[in-house]
Design a protein around this motif. Structure first.
Motif, short mmCIF file in Angstrom:
data_model
loop_
_atom_site.label_atom_id
_atom_site.label_comp_id
_atom_site.label_asym_id
_atom_site.label_seq_id
_atom_site.Cartn_x
_atom_site.Cartn_y
_atom_site.Cartn_z
N GLU A 1 5.97 14.86 1.30
CA GLU A 1 4.99 14.60 1.84
C GLU A 1 5.19 12.15 2.08
O GLU A 1 5.25 11.71 2.36
CB GLU A 1 3.85 14.19 0.85
N ARG B 1 2.52 1.62 -3.41
CA ARG B 1 1.56 2.33 -4.70
C ARG B 1 0.93 3.70 -4.26
O ARG B 1 0.92 5.11 -4.80
CB ARG B 1 0.58 2.18 -4.01
N LEU B 2 1.06 4.86 -2.63
CA LEU B 2 0.96 5.39 -2.22
C LEU B 2 2.30 6.12 -3.03
O LEU B 2 1.78 7.45 -3.64
CB LEU B 2 0.87 5.95 -0.99
N ILE B 3 3.22 5.92 -2.82
CA ILE B 3 4.38 6.75 -3.30
C ILE B 3 4.80 6.58 -4.49
O ILE B 3 5.14 7.61 -4.88
CB ILE B 3 5.45 6.14 -2.04
N THR C 1 5.18 17.68 -1.95
CA THR C 1 4.84 16.51 -3.08
C THR C 1 6.84 15.68 -1.63
O THR C 1 5.94 14.30 -1.33
CB THR C 1 4.69 15.49 -3.88
N GLU D 1 -0.25 -3.50 -7.16
CA GLU D 1 0.49 -2.59 -7.14
C GLU D 1 2.44 -2.99 -6.13
O GLU D 1 2.28 -4.60 -6.10
CB GLU D 1 0.53 -1.75 -5.56
N ILE E 1 5.67 9.85 4.54
CA ILE E 1 5.82 8.71 4.42
C ILE E 1 6.53 6.97 4.93
O ILE E 1 6.42 6.26 5.61
CB ILE E 1 5.04 8.35 2.59
N LEU F 1 0.97 -1.09 -0.04
CA LEU F 1 -0.17 -0.45 0.30
C LEU F 1 0.96 1.21 -0.21
O LEU F 1 0.44 2.21 -0.85
CB LEU F 1 -0.75 0.21 1.11
N THR F 2 2.12 0.87 1.46
CA THR F 2 2.36 2.69 0.90
C THR F 2 3.13 2.10 -0.60
O THR F 2 4.00 3.81 -0.82
CB THR F 2 3.93 2.23 2.09
N ASN G 1 2.32 6.38 -6.62
CA ASN G 1 1.49 7.61 -7.26
C ASN G 1 1.95 9.77 -7.08
O ASN G 1 1.53 10.56 -8.10
CB ASN G 1 -0.31 7.61 -6.88
N LYS G 2 2.84 9.21 -6.32
CA LYS G 2 2.88 10.68 -5.55
C LYS G 2 4.22 10.76 -6.62
O LYS G 2 4.02 12.26 -6.82
CB LYS G 2 3.26 10.90 -4.18
#
Length: 472
Positions: free
Chosen positions: A413, A197-199, A410, A446, A417, A194-195, A201-202
């Motif tokens: 962020e 995927r978030l990174i 970003t 991901e 994370i 999950l981390t 996208n950023k």
């Protein structure tokens, strides 16, 4: 003291999770209190050394600081992929833990994803049945454990310390029940997906913002501020026209390629390698106090422009404010009297048009390089007036300010994370937080967290050199 009398204080960022119900003292200062039902065991009770040779048909595995153990890419001809006699390489079975003796203290450890061969200078540890190697890989990569690794390592000088098997097996580790090890590892793996995927996208957002920023810069340094100014043809395919009053000269008439070599760093000087320069911005992150280089480097003066000729698509172009030395993969370009302002020269050389045309000239698949012979012959267009050059630079700063702020926010962020995940891992694998009640997300499309890290195009010197250094 009763078990329940002990309390723990997990990191503030992880307080959404609860500690275990009761704790006891582990007897280890670096580990502190552990859940009452956990144990502490020496690694020799958890792993056996595997020293098996003669499996020459197996794929080669490597131990990376970022991605743990992975199958080595044998399609490219980089130096690190040139191997000694395969018969000397050790077999690592799927699920074994392997670590780089010289870089274990930095986290160069991981689980073998399949049967393969490991350098004879590395250690292969076979887990006993009650051991989930994924849990221990997470534990071994925590800052506290890596500091312990440093204490148990030995060598003639500190930067050559090695963690041999005899010392590794004496090291104590936390030992949760086997099912709990697996539960912890599954939860952290899911959180990592999950981390990632978030990174990811950023980072994609940052990529889009950078494209927007580079478009503004490229337009300004190729057309100027006045978009209605008359243009003139150049006869050059990649630069068909420029403002009519601009000069067009070969770059080698505007700058001198300085090749002064040295092996000394003087007081007050700085050392710059490619990894110290941020792509597309020129921002320099100086190295720490312990600076060492084994080969000769180039000397540069304050105001010289450094142009990274290795993988030029990374746009490693900068202009240091103080004198120093740099690796040979930089061209050191010093302005002549006919050159535009150094600030304009730097921004122009880092513009997408210049970077793209230089990149088109490179040779080498794995480590493409550009040559001064090509770069020096490039036609360089610029306004002759320093006032106009300064006006262009001011316009760029004004138009890109909001985009730069969004990029910086970003990036911060992403840092937060990553720091949260590191602290979460440390708290979970040392028993400060209980993850047993957390629902585990099903694997999706991901990438794993370390695969996402590999999207970073910057050079990772430690990954490049880990095999060669351990084998010397």
């Amino acid at each position: 003291m009763t078990a329940r009398a002990l309390t723990v204080a997990p990191s503030a960022e992880c307080k959404g999770l609860a500690p275990y119900a009761s704790y006891r003292d582990s007897g280890l200062p670096w580990l502190g209190a552990i859940p009452s039902h956990w144990d502490v065991r020496r690694n020799g009770r958890l792993f056996a050394e595997r020293v098996e040779t003669g499996f020459e048909d197996l794929p080669i595995l490597e131990v990376s600081l970022r991605t743990g153990v992975r199958v080595r890419d044998m399609e490219n001809g980089a130096r690190k992929q040139q191997m000694a006699d395969r018969s000397k390489y050790k077999r690592a079975a799927k699920g074994d833990i392997a670590y780089n003796m010289m870089r274990m203290w930095q986290g160069a450890v991981g689980v073998a994803p399949e049967d393969g061969l490991i350098s004879p200078a590395y250690v292969v540890a076979r887990p006993f049945p009650e051991v989930d190697p994924r849990y221990f890989t997470y534990l071994f990569r925590t800052p506290a454990y890596m500091r312990e690794v440093n204490k148990f390592s030995r060598g003639i000088v500190s930067d050559r310390n090695r963690l041999y098997w005899d010392e590794f097996k004496q090291m104590p580790s936390a030992f949760p029940p086997t099912g709990e090890q697996t539960r912890i590892a599954d939860s952290l793996d899911a959180h990592g997906r999950l981390t990632a995927r978030l990174i990811r996208n950023k980072r994609r957002l940052i990529g889009l913002l950078n494209e927007q920023k580079q478009a503004i810069i490229n337009r300004a340094v190729t057309r100027g501020v006045n978009l209605d100014a008359p243009m003139k043809p150049t006869g050059i395919d990649w630069m068909p026209e420029v403002p009519a009053h601009w000069e067009v000269k070969r770059l080698k008439t505007l700058v001198r390629n300085v090749t002064e070599q040295t092996n000394a760093l003087h007081e007050g000087e700085t050392y710059i390698a490619l990894e110290h320069v941020k792509s597309w911005t020129g921002e320099i992150t100086p190295p720490g106090d312990d600076i060492a280089f084994d080969s000769q480097v180039k000397r540069f003066a304050s105001g010289d422009v450094l142009f990274g000729k290795l993988r030029p698509y990374l746009a490693k172009v900068t202009r240091p404010e103080q004198a120093g030395v740099c690796v040979g993969e930089f061209l050191v370009l010093r302005s002549t009297k006919e050159a535009p302002m150094a600030e304009f020269l730097e921004v122009k050389l880092r513009s997408k048009t210049i970077v793209d045309i230089v990149n088109s000239s490179t040779f080498g698949a794995k480590m493409p390089r550009a040559e001064w012979g090509f770069i020096g012959n490039l036609r360089f267009a610029y306004p002759p007036s320093q006032e106009e050059q300064a006006e262009i630079l001011d316009s760029i700063a004004s138009e890109t300010r909001a985009v730069s702020t969004a990029i910086s926010r970003t990036e911060n962020e992403i840092t937060l994370i990553s720091e949260y995940r590191e602290r979460l891992i440390a708290d979970v694998v040392t028993g400060k937080l209980d993850l047993r009640h957390i629902e585990i997300a099903a694997p999706g499309d991901e990438p794993a967290i370390d695969e996402d890290d590999a999207l970073d195009e910057d050079l990772d010197a430690a990954d490049t050199e880990d095999l060669a250094e351990a084998e010397d």
